[in-house]
Design an enzyme around this catalytic site. Structure first.
Site, PDB file in Angstrom:
ATOM      1  N   TYR A 232       0.326  11.334  50.045  1.00 12.16           N
ATOM      2  CA  TYR A 232      -0.877  12.170  50.165  1.00 12.16           C
ATOM      3  C   TYR A 232      -1.834  11.575  51.210  1.00 12.16           C
ATOM      4  O   TYR A 232      -2.264  12.267  52.135  1.00 12.16           O
ATOM      5  CB  TYR A 232      -1.550  12.264  48.798  1.00 12.16           C
ATOM      6  CG  TYR A 232      -2.783  13.131  48.743  1.00 12.16           C
ATOM      7  CD1 TYR A 232      -2.709  14.495  48.998  1.00 12.16           C
ATOM      8  CD2 TYR A 232      -4.031  12.580  48.413  1.00 12.16           C
ATOM      9  CE1 TYR A 232      -3.849  15.291  48.936  1.00 12.16           C
ATOM     10  CE2 TYR A 232      -5.160  13.372  48.334  1.00 12.16           C
ATOM     11  CZ  TYR A 232      -5.083  14.723  48.600  1.00 12.16           C
ATOM     12  OH  TYR A 232      -6.208  15.496  48.533  1.00 12.16           O
TER      13      TYR A 232
ATOM     14  N   GLY B 198      -2.063  25.810  65.279  1.00  9.34           N
ATOM     15  CA  GLY B 198      -1.476  26.725  66.270  1.00  9.34           C
ATOM     16  C   GLY B 198      -2.102  28.107  66.159  1.00  9.34           C
ATOM     17  O   GLY B 198      -2.402  28.751  67.167  1.00  9.34           O
TER      18      GLY B 198
ATOM     19  N   ARG C 283      -5.955  14.768  36.908  1.00 11.78           N
ATOM     20  CA  ARG C 283      -7.260  14.259  37.305  1.00 11.78           C
ATOM     21  C   ARG C 283      -8.061  13.936  36.044  1.00 11.78           C
ATOM     22  O   ARG C 283      -7.893  14.577  35.002  1.00 11.78           O
ATOM     23  CB  ARG C 283      -7.992  15.275  38.172  1.00 11.78           C
ATOM     24  CG  ARG C 283      -7.269  15.483  39.516  1.00 11.78           C
ATOM     25  CD  ARG C 283      -8.074  16.319  40.486  1.00 11.78           C
ATOM     26  NE  ARG C 283      -7.514  17.643  40.663  1.00 11.78           N
ATOM     27  CZ  ARG C 283      -7.513  18.310  41.819  1.00 11.78           C
ATOM     28  NH1 ARG C 283      -8.027  17.787  42.891  1.00 11.78           N
ATOM     29  NH2 ARG C 283      -7.015  19.521  41.885  1.00 11.78           N
TER      30      ARG C 283
HETATM   31  P1  NAD Z   1      -4.920  23.027  44.566  1.00 12.36           P
HETATM   32  O1  NAD Z   1      -3.576  22.450  44.290  1.00 12.36           O
HETATM   33  O2  NAD Z   1      -5.616  23.747  43.477  1.00 12.36           O
HETATM   34  O3  NAD Z   1      -4.856  23.995  45.821  1.00 12.36           O
HETATM   35  C1  NAD Z   1      -3.964  23.830  46.880  1.00 12.36           C
HETATM   36  C2  NAD Z   1      -3.349  25.176  47.193  1.00 12.36           C
HETATM   37  O4  NAD Z   1      -2.454  25.038  48.311  1.00 12.36           O
HETATM   38  C3  NAD Z   1      -2.513  25.729  46.043  1.00 12.36           C
HETATM   39  O5  NAD Z   1      -2.891  27.057  45.756  1.00 12.36           O
HETATM   40  C4  NAD Z   1      -1.080  25.667  46.553  1.00 12.36           C
HETATM   41  O6  NAD Z   1      -0.237  26.652  46.005  1.00 12.36           O
HETATM   42  C5  NAD Z   1      -1.291  25.809  48.055  1.00 12.36           C
HETATM   43  N1  NAD Z   1      -0.200  25.266  48.860  1.00 12.36           N
HETATM   44  C6  NAD Z   1       0.384  24.051  48.776  1.00 12.36           C
HETATM   45  N2  NAD Z   1       1.354  23.924  49.684  1.00 12.36           N
HETATM   46  C7  NAD Z   1       1.368  25.099  50.393  1.00 12.36           C
HETATM   47  C8  NAD Z   1       2.141  25.579  51.485  1.00 12.36           C
HETATM   48  N3  NAD Z   1       3.107  24.838  52.041  1.00 12.36           N
HETATM   49  N4  NAD Z   1       1.887  26.831  51.952  1.00 12.36           N
HETATM   50  C9  NAD Z   1       0.914  27.582  51.414  1.00 12.36           C
HETATM   51  N5  NAD Z   1       0.150  27.186  50.368  1.00 12.36           N
HETATM   52  C10 NAD Z   1       0.375  25.951  49.880  1.00 12.36           C
HETATM   53  O7  NAD Z   1      -5.823  21.821  45.110  1.00 12.36           O
HETATM   54  P2  NAD Z   1      -7.384  21.786  45.440  1.00 12.36           P
HETATM   55  O8  NAD Z   1      -8.005  20.806  44.541  1.00 12.36           O
HETATM   56  O9  NAD Z   1      -7.939  23.151  45.517  1.00 12.36           O
HETATM   57  O10 NAD Z   1      -7.373  21.157  46.896  1.00 12.36           O
HETATM   58  C11 NAD Z   1      -7.466  21.971  48.055  1.00 12.36           C
HETATM   59  C12 NAD Z   1      -7.558  21.105  49.288  1.00 12.36           C
HETATM   60  O11 NAD Z   1      -8.698  20.257  49.222  1.00 12.36           O
HETATM   61  C13 NAD Z   1      -6.347  20.192  49.484  1.00 12.36           C
HETATM   62  O12 NAD Z   1      -6.010  20.153  50.850  1.00 12.36           O
HETATM   63  C14 NAD Z   1      -6.853  18.852  49.017  1.00 12.36           C
HETATM   64  O13 NAD Z   1      -6.176  17.805  49.657  1.00 12.36           O
HETATM   65  C15 NAD Z   1      -8.327  18.909  49.388  1.00 12.36           C
HETATM   66  N6  NAD Z   1      -9.141  18.033  48.527  1.00 12.36           N
HETATM   67  C16 NAD Z   1      -9.422  18.376  47.244  1.00 12.36           C
HETATM   68  C17 NAD Z   1     -10.188  17.516  46.452  1.00 12.36           C
HETATM   69  C18 NAD Z   1     -10.559  17.857  45.026  1.00 12.36           C
HETATM   70  O14 NAD Z   1     -11.269  17.075  44.390  1.00 12.36           O
HETATM   71  N7  NAD Z   1     -10.140  18.964  44.477  1.00 12.36           N
HETATM   72  C19 NAD Z   1     -10.641  16.301  46.980  1.00 12.36           C
HETATM   73  C20 NAD Z   1     -10.297  15.982  48.287  1.00 12.36           C
HETATM   74  C21 NAD Z   1      -9.569  16.860  49.059  1.00 12.36           C
END
Ligand code: NAD
Length: 311
Positions: free
Chosen positions: A142, A99, A183
């Site tokens: 997820y 949005g 992980r």
């Molecule tokens: P992470 O948990 O370190 O980061 C996610 C962040 O989102 C956190 O800082 C958390 O506080 C914030 N968050 C969660 N819910 C929220 C909300 N409702 N409002 C505002 N902030 C919110 O995880 P990451 O590893 O950095 O992953 C980041 C993104 O990348 C995710 O969407 C994840 O699905 C995607 N991803 C990561 C990987 C990986 O290997 N790290 C692989 C595939 C996809």
């Protein structure tokens, strides 16, 4: 604007965007991330961090030209502990982020995941594969949240003409990961550095393809600057068994830890390898950091933060 900007990947992206001369607004509710991840960016011009939940109403004053939607619990420990929050941020949170992009005429980039492929029946996984996901298993919270987020993103593109893109990210590692997020890589490194047994799930023959965070950041930046809708796989095709990963980490840390075997989680994928032909052809992207080199850099990070690896 980067939702989840105080998370592992979000914080690296904020830094790169600042380095590239952008003004960056990081939005995070610190559910699984922490302001410490961006503390080094706070003094920099053009960086702002706001504490907000993207599932609440999101308003940003002034122009926004890019929305990177990275907010979501991402590690198995997190999303199994926070199933409703995970589904809400993938659905309502994505709705709000889209949005905002619509209102501002911004390019939108959704952080999706290789988990949309589930326990894949095609190997390696191209973007055209629709996946093999159990919606009612524990990991469904997820996988299905991300699949829904992808569908919503495409609906905004088709219905509201929003300039959207979807990146399907395969396992990433690097500094700012948490040691106990469930992980394999941080778990193995912290076990190896503290001479505890390295706990491999199952017999360790299941495979993973791991990518160093710098490669991910470069791939995301190239997708952001393109007009590609995706989904685009960004991952390192170098595939290894989980047992080989454990042995390599033990070797690189010169650890005396023994390797032990624990029960495999429900619906744990047996293979994982990205087909990156699309990213190569359309973005000129491929990973640059070698397997052992990347692991050594992540090990260096945990070595220099001994407080993180304590049991
Ligand atoms: P992470 O948990 O370190 O980061 C996610 C962040 O989102 C956190 O800082 C958390 O506080 C914030 N968050 C969660 N819910 C929220 C909300 N409702 N409002 C505002 N902030 C919110 O995880 P990451 O590893 O950095 O992953 C980041 C993104 O990348 C995710 O969407 C994840 O699905 C995607 N991803 C990561 C990987 C990986 O290997 N790290 C692989 C595939 C996809």
């Amino acid at each position: 604007m980067v939702t989840g900007g105080a998370g592992f990947l979000g914080s690296h992206l904020c830094e790169r965007l600042l380095d590239d001369g952008h003004e960056v607004l990081a939005l995070d509710n610190f559910l699984t991330g922490t302001p410490q991840n961006v503390a080094h960016l706070m003094p920099r011009d053009g960086f702002r961090l706001i504490r907000a939940d993207v599932t609440d109403f999101v308003h940003v004053a002034g122009p926004v030209d890019q929305v990177l939607h990275f907010a979501s619990p991402a590690s198995p420990v997190d999303y199994l502990l926070l199933p409703i929050e995970t589904l809400k941020v993938g659905s309502i949170g994505t709705l709000h982020a889209l949005g905002l992009a619509k209102e501002k005429g911004a390019r939108f980039l959704l952080a999706s995941t290789s988990e949309t492929y589930g326990d894949p029946q095609i190997h390696p996984q191209p973007e055209t594969y629709w996946g093999h996901v159990n919606p009612v298993g524990p990991r469904g919270v997820y996988d299905e949240a991300k699949r829904y987020a992808e569908a919503l993103t495409m609906a905004y593109r088709r219905t509201h003409d929003v300039d959207t893109s979807i990146v399907r990210i395969f396992n990433v590692h690097g500094p700012s990961m948490r040691a106990h997020d469930g992980r394999a890589i941080p778990a193995f490194i912290s076990q190896a550095l503290t001479s505890r047994p390295i706990t491999v799930a199952g017999d360790g023959s299941q495979t993973r393809s791991i990518m160093y965070v710098d490669d991910l950041v470069e791939g995301v930046m190239r997708l952001l600057r393109s007009d590609l809708a995706g989904p685009v796989n960004i991952g390192n095709p170098h595939e290894v068994s989980v047992l080989h990963l454990a042995e390599t980490i033990r070797d690189l840390t010169s650890s005396s830890s023994e390797i032990t075997f624990i029960e495999r989680p429900v619906d744990d994928p047996s293979v994982r390898q990205p087909d990156i032909a699309l990213a190569k052809a359309e973005l000129g992207w491929e990973p640059k950091v070698e397997f052992r080199d990347g692991l050594s850099r992540t090990i260096d990070y945990f070595r220099s933060h001994p407080d993180l690896v304590a049991d």
